[in-house]
Motif scaffolding. Structure first.
Motif, PDB file in Angstrom:
ATOM      1  N   ARG A 135       0.737  -1.100   0.011  1.00 31.65           N
ATOM      2  CA  ARG A 135       0.014  -0.039  -0.117  1.00 31.65           C
ATOM      3  C   ARG A 135       0.844   1.237  -0.151  1.00 31.65           C
ATOM      4  N   ILE A 136       0.418   2.268  -0.513  1.00 33.92           N
ATOM      5  CA  ILE A 136       0.965   3.418  -0.689  1.00 33.92           C
ATOM      6  C   ILE A 136      -0.184   4.673  -0.556  1.00 33.92           C
ATOM      7  N   GLU A 137      -0.030   5.737   0.196  1.00 33.66           N
ATOM      8  CA  GLU A 137      -0.979   6.585   0.559  1.00 33.66           C
ATOM      9  C   GLU A 137      -1.166   7.784  -0.571  1.00 33.66           C
ATOM     10  N   SER A 164       1.561  11.249  -5.163  1.00 32.89           N
ATOM     11  CA  SER A 164       1.968  10.134  -4.226  1.00 32.89           C
ATOM     12  C   SER A 164       3.322   9.158  -4.732  1.00 32.89           C
ATOM     13  N   ASN A 175       5.814   7.506   1.523  1.00 34.19           N
ATOM     14  CA  ASN A 175       5.525   6.297   0.464  1.00 34.19           C
ATOM     15  C   ASN A 175       7.059   5.660   0.321  1.00 34.19           C
ATOM     16  N   ALA A 231       3.107   6.987  -7.099  1.00 36.42           N
ATOM     17  CA  ALA A 231       2.664   5.939  -7.655  1.00 36.42           C
ATOM     18  C   ALA A 231       3.249   5.370  -9.030  1.00 36.42           C
TER      19      ALA A 231
END
Length: 173
Positions: free
Chosen positions: A12-14, A52, A83, A54
């Motif tokens: 998971r990343i925020e 983020s 992250n 991503a």
């Protein structure tokens, strides 16, 4: 959000709270990564308007050698750095607090193998980055996320996913 594939698959990343960032949806990010996946092993990656992180983190997870993250918001940078740390960091990571256009204007042709940009839809940054890449192709492949209502230079290949579009520019030597 989760990393889709690679060594950090499922981690998971925020996303930053509020409306400072519009995270790329899983379906679009998966399509984006499927297109560039063959280029990622040992690649030099640039993540402009990183948010983020991503896209850059997904690239590193899939074998990219390094990623430069560029983000201008101090609040968003804190989430990006958290992250990176949550995934254990990476020797090839550099985080730059800068405006995407200003950073890209300093680049030379061929500085990166793959570059991503996911600027705010309400700005003209996607168009301006595409024009900059056309003048100085700073990556072999430059991929920009933008509103599907916006058209970028026709030399790029555009794929639409509802209200989101991805346009890919490839340097032809």
């Amino acid at each position: 959000m989760r990393i889709i594939a690679g060594r950090w698959k499922g981690r998971r990343i925020e996303a930053p709270a509020g409306d400072l960032v519009r995270p790329t949806g899983d379906r679009v990010r998966e399509a984006w990564m499927s297109i560039v996946h063959p280029l990622l092993p040992d690649a030099r990656v640039l993540d402009l308007c990183a948010g983020s992180g991503a896209l850059g983190l997904e690239s590193l997870s899939r074998g990219a050698a390094l990623c430069d993250f560029v983000e201008q918001s101090p609040k968003v940078l804190k989430v990006l750095e958290a992250n990176i740390a949550a995934l254990g960091g990476h020797a090839g990571v550099a985080v730059h607090r800068d405006e995407a256009l200003r950073f890209a204007q300093r680049l030379s042709a061929g500085a990166y193998d793959v570059a991503f940009a996911d600027p705010p839809y309400a700005s003209d940054v996607a168009q301006r980055l595409a024009e900059l890449w056309l003048a100085v192709p700073f990556a072999a492949v430059f991929a920009v996320e933008h509103s599907s209502a916006v058209s970028l230079p026709s030399i790029g290949e555009t794929r639409r996913y509802g209200t989101t579009a991805l346009t890919f520019f490839r340097y032809q030597s």
